[in-house]
Design an enzyme around this catalytic site. Sequence first.
Site, PDB file in Angstrom:
ATOM      1  N   LYS A  53      15.169  65.109  81.118  1.00 41.05           N
ATOM      2  CA  LYS A  53      15.550  66.636  80.528  1.00 41.05           C
ATOM      3  C   LYS A  53      14.842  67.622  80.975  1.00 41.05           C
ATOM      4  CE  LYS A  53      17.382  64.160  76.176  1.00 41.05           C
ATOM      5  NZ  LYS A  53      16.905  63.490  75.201  1.00 41.05           N
ATOM      6  N   GLN A  97      12.223  63.589  70.032  1.00 38.39           N
ATOM      7  CA  GLN A  97      12.832  62.492  70.893  1.00 38.39           C
ATOM      8  C   GLN A  97      12.681  61.442  69.923  1.00 38.39           C
ATOM      9  OE1 GLN A  97      14.595  62.342  73.965  1.00 38.39           O
ATOM     10  NE2 GLN A  97      15.113  60.385  73.428  1.00 38.39           N
ATOM     11  N   ASP A 120      18.681  70.319  69.049  1.00 39.82           N
ATOM     12  CA  ASP A 120      19.314  69.003  69.151  1.00 39.82           C
ATOM     13  C   ASP A 120      20.119  68.800  68.037  1.00 39.82           C
ATOM     14  OD1 ASP A 120      19.753  66.658  70.578  1.00 39.82           O
ATOM     15  OD2 ASP A 120      18.037  65.421  69.255  1.00 39.82           O
TER      16      ASP A 120
END
Length: 285
Positions: A53, A97, A120
Amino acid sequence: MSAQILDGLGLARQIRTSLQERTRALREAGVVPRLEVIVATQDPASVAYVRMKRKWCELAGLESGAFEVGPDTTQAQLLDQIRRLNEDPKVHGVLIQHPLPGHLDEHEALLTLGAEKDVDGITPQSLGRLVADLPGFRCATPLGIMTLLDRHGIPLQGRRALVIGRSVILGKPMALMLLQKHATVTIAHSRTQNLPDLCREADVVVAAVGRAAMVRGDWIKPGAVVVDAGYNRVEGRDTDVGDVHFESASQVASWITPVPGGVGPMTVASLLANTVEAAERAARA
Ligand code: NAP
């Protein structure tokens, strides 16, 4: 193979190129788009995803940073860091994450993250906005899948869609996004009965299970569209394997995503697109 490939990697690269233009314009206006990632250092898969990413951020013209959490990180330190990031005007997007180390409360972390930086799209506030059809950041993986279907002109209105998996980050928001596009949606999970028969009725199948090659070609209705969100490590193979048995399903489907090169890169492209949008909003404010 009769199916055409839904080329996620190719489309994600195109999206990245278009983001380069937007980040250049932002930088000229004095705004450097920035994504911050909170990641568990002892989880090798998370570290690898985050590395990828960050590389994509660099290529698209975004800055990125990481807050690494380990066995010694306390819940208070984690929440303090999230609050700092919420308040930092130089930070436009924050990614937590999954998974965080077991001793940390991930729900509390997500509840602390401000929705305007939740690029996200997985905080309860962002998910609530999705349920309520209100604007907000959408979950990166299902958003990437919707973009992939849309750019390939796959019709959804009135079609029967089956989502296999009901996780908060993938299956549930996926089903809601398909519903918003007027598909007739069924959600399957580990207690679903007669999954192969259910699958044979679907015009669009999204597999989001986490079981290598579970969905076989003889489960697929001829001409159906098959999207494979799965990433499964299999011993003796260098690359991850999807939830769909590609060799048999691609004989029957009309369109299919490969693994790798399908949903994965579209997730990253969506995350970056959401971050650039957050930076553009900040620049307008
Ligand atoms: P998860 O939280 O483990 O959820 C898996 C879902 O599959 C659960 O709802 C589970 O049902 C269901 N399930 C398990 N076994 C099943 C079976 N035999 N039949 C039907 N349903 C079954 O996983 P996730 O986070 O949603 O991830 C799913 C997959 O997508 C994984 O391979 C993951 O690596 C991948 N993924 C990819 C991306 C990407 O960017 N491409 C992003 C995120 C995840 P229950 O609810 O009943 O337990």
